[in-house]
Design an enzyme around this catalytic site. Structure first.
Site: not given
Ligand code: M6R
Length: 602
Positions: A2, A27, A75, A99-100, A478, A482, A485, A501, A597
């Site tokens: 947000c 964001r 968001w 925000n929050g 990673e 990527k 996402e 395994h 973000k």
């Protein structure tokens, strides 16, 4: 997560608010909204989806003259990304952006409904507006009503509130979510990060947790526990850098291409001859440090994992990486002598910030490795090393990871040197490799072209396994992150030696294995693990500096005798692979669905 903007002044307020939101859109982009208060009347606009929809909706709205306004890009946390759930939320007189997360919103909502409040959204934020109205009715005075509202809410918040009857004023509050105020003459700006203020204000007041107050053209009044505060302003950067795509299709693509340069900047002034230094780390800072705990989230956590291999191998110091959201609640034992390192691109990740606060409370020494100066994490830690990646706009982190791993590698050498764990010869070889890193990170056009062509064979199937050993295991994690996402395809990162395994049961021609096959470390062991998968007919894309005829596809990198150079070569390859798959699938690479973000909620 947000973005919040606010403004009081005489400029064209709609443009100020929208251009502020533009800086923060990455964001959170589920919806956006704004409210403008002028002459006792509030105009409010909201639109679902990207900011452009709000821009279109307000195309014919052009207020002029003195006004106060608040705006938000969302968001979603509570409630779907609908127009009703978009901010600002309103009560009778109050209009709020937040925000929050308000953790006690359910109980507050029940009480407010019993006293007659009508809720329309599913959000936690709406309680703030109704609470304010409620206390205003009780107390008859806006400032007291706002103070009581803040006392009643629990959780994390950055809040801006307009009261329809208070022209030219904005109430604000901050706890565990960033909020800053800039002032230029009689104009007052609010933002949840530097970006909307840079280029407009020279400095900003970074509000501390539990601060609240109000601003109008003649004053900014800040309180904490009812005590007036005199929070000093800190300088802001003079110009916004790196915020344009500069001919690239996406910010993410540009940021991948920038890695070579920014890693060069990360090293600058930190390597002299055959030694490493960080001005940020004072003489005695590392004295008595006998173990390292690295805590982070997402990509930054992968950097932490990578670093553990480097710290133990090069500095011969115990190092352990943890996911911040797990660390926070598992009643972890911190030992005397541990250095608590938090890693964060944004410096605002709620879980990482709270983990850092816990460590400080436990009395251990803390160090932040962060890309954003003045961020909450930088301000909270005992000391901070900046990664110098420049603004990273793509939601999928790339250059931040490159610079984080470089800082951590340098730190491993510094600690190793101070502990006498590194021979002069090893140090010299490591420094030589560090100096070659910028070259390893350069994108070669022919590799990019090959990846572009290759990706058409990797769009379908029932999933991806990225596998690697040693530092190539966190790199595999990673790579999978990527891909997930931005392509929305299922991918997992796995230690290559662990496939047998269990996960090998998934192997067949529709399982795509991306094998990270270095020459410099565990070469034969990795090859054997890969062959086990080939024997089960898994479709294999090998990323390697050496021929591997058994692979269905080979993505060639420059082979090296230093694992970190191969690491960087492969890192670029997996980033481009994810990018090109996402492009073929028609996804928004920079603003992938459901993400934001900076994750400022826990
Ligand atoms: O800003 P931070 O480094 O603290 O963020 C941590 C994660 O949220 C972040 O790395 C996230 O996983 C990225 N989207 C990864 O590309």
């Amino acid at each position: 997560m947000c973005g919040i903007v606010g403004f009081i002044g005489n400029k064209e307020i709609k443009n100020v608010l929208l251009s502020g939101l533009k800086e923060l859109e990455y964001r959170g982009y589920d919806s956006a909204g704004l409210a403008v208060l002028q002459n006792g009347k509030i105009d409010i606009f909201k639109a679902v989806g990207k900011l452009k929809n709000l821009v279109d909706k307000t195309a014919n709205y052009a207020p002029t003259g003195f006004a106060a306004g608040i705006a938000h890009t969302r968001w979603a946390t509570h409630g779907k990304p609908t127009e009703i759930n978009a901010h600002p939320h309103q009560g009778d007189r109050a209009f709020v952006v937040h925000n929050g997360i308000i953790e006690n919103y359910m109980s507050l909502k029940e009480t407010l409904i019993k006293s007659g409040a009508k809720f329309v959204s599913q959000t936690d934020t709406e309680v703030i507006a109704h609470l304010y109205d409620h206390f205003l009715r009780d107390l008859g005075e806006p400032k007291a009503a706002f103070a009581r509202t803040i006392e009643a809410i629990e959780g994390a918040y950055a809040i801006l509130l307009l009261d329809e009857a208070m022209d030219g004023a904005i109430f604000f509050a901050k706890k565990h979510s960033p909020l800053e105020i800039g002032k230029v003459g009689g104009e007052i700006y609010f933002a949840s990060s530097d970006a909307p203020l840079v280029g407009i204000c020279d400095s900003a007041i970074y509000l501390e947790d539990d601060s609240w107050g109000w601003a109008n053209a003649s004053e900014i009044a800040i309180f904490k526990d009812k005590e007036p505060q005199n929070t000093p302003a800190k300088p802001l950067p003079a110009t916004q850098t790196g915020a344009q795509k500069e001919g690239f299709r996406f910010f993410m693509e540009k940021e991948i291409y920038e890695q070579s340069r920014v890693v060069g900047e990360t090293i600058m002034g930190r390597v002299a001859g055959d030694s490493v230094r960080f001005d940020e780390i004072g003489e005695g800072f590392l004295d008595g440090v006998s173990a390292l705990r690295l805590v982070a989230c997402g990509t930054s956590y992968h950097a932490a994992m990578t670093a553990c291999y480097l710290f133990e191998r090069l500095a011969k110091i115990e190092a352990r990486a943890e996911i911040a959201s797990e660390f926070r609640y598992r009643e972890a034992i911190l030992r005397e002598g541990e250095l608590f390192i938090v890693i964060s691109q944004s410096g605002e990740t709620a879980d990482t910030l709270e983990a850092l606060k816990l460590a400080k409370k436990a009395g251990v020494l803390t160090l932040a490795i962060c890309n954003v100066d003045n961020s909450s994490i930088v301000r909270e830690a005992h000391t901070a090393i900046l990664t110098r990646a420049g603004i990273e706009k793509g939601v999928a982190s790339t250059k931040a990871f490159a610079t984080q791993t470089m800082v951590l590698w340098l730190l491993a050498l510094l600690i190793g040197d101070r502990r006498g764990a590194i021979s002069a010869d090893l140090m010299s070889r490591e420094i030589m490799a560090i100096r070659k890193s910028a070259l390893a990170l350069q994108v070669r056009e022919e590799t990019h072209d090959l990846i572009r062509r290759m990706t058409k064979r990797y769009l379908y199937g029932h999933g991806f396994f990225y596998i690697g050993r040693d530092i190539f295991y966190p790199l595999a994690l990673e790579g999978a992150l990527k891909l997930k996402e931005i392509s929305y395809l299922h991918a997992e990162g796995y230690p290559a030696g662990e496939m047998k395994h269990g996960p090998i049961a998934l192997a067949d021609a529709e399982l795509f294995t991306i094998a990270l096959m270095p020459r410099a470390i565990l070469r034969e062991k990795t090859r054997s693990n890969v062959e086990e998968l080939i024997a089960r007919d898994s479709t294999l894309l090998a990323i390697s500096g050496e021929e591997f005829p058994l692979a269905d596809d080979l993505l060639p990198i420059a082979a090296s005798d230093h694992p970190m150079l191969e690491f960087y070569e492969m890192m670029v390859a997996i980033q481009l692979l994810a990018l090109e798959i996402a492009v073929r699938l028609g996804n928004d690479v920079d603003m992938p669905r459901n993400l934001a973000k900076s994750v400022t909620v826990e």
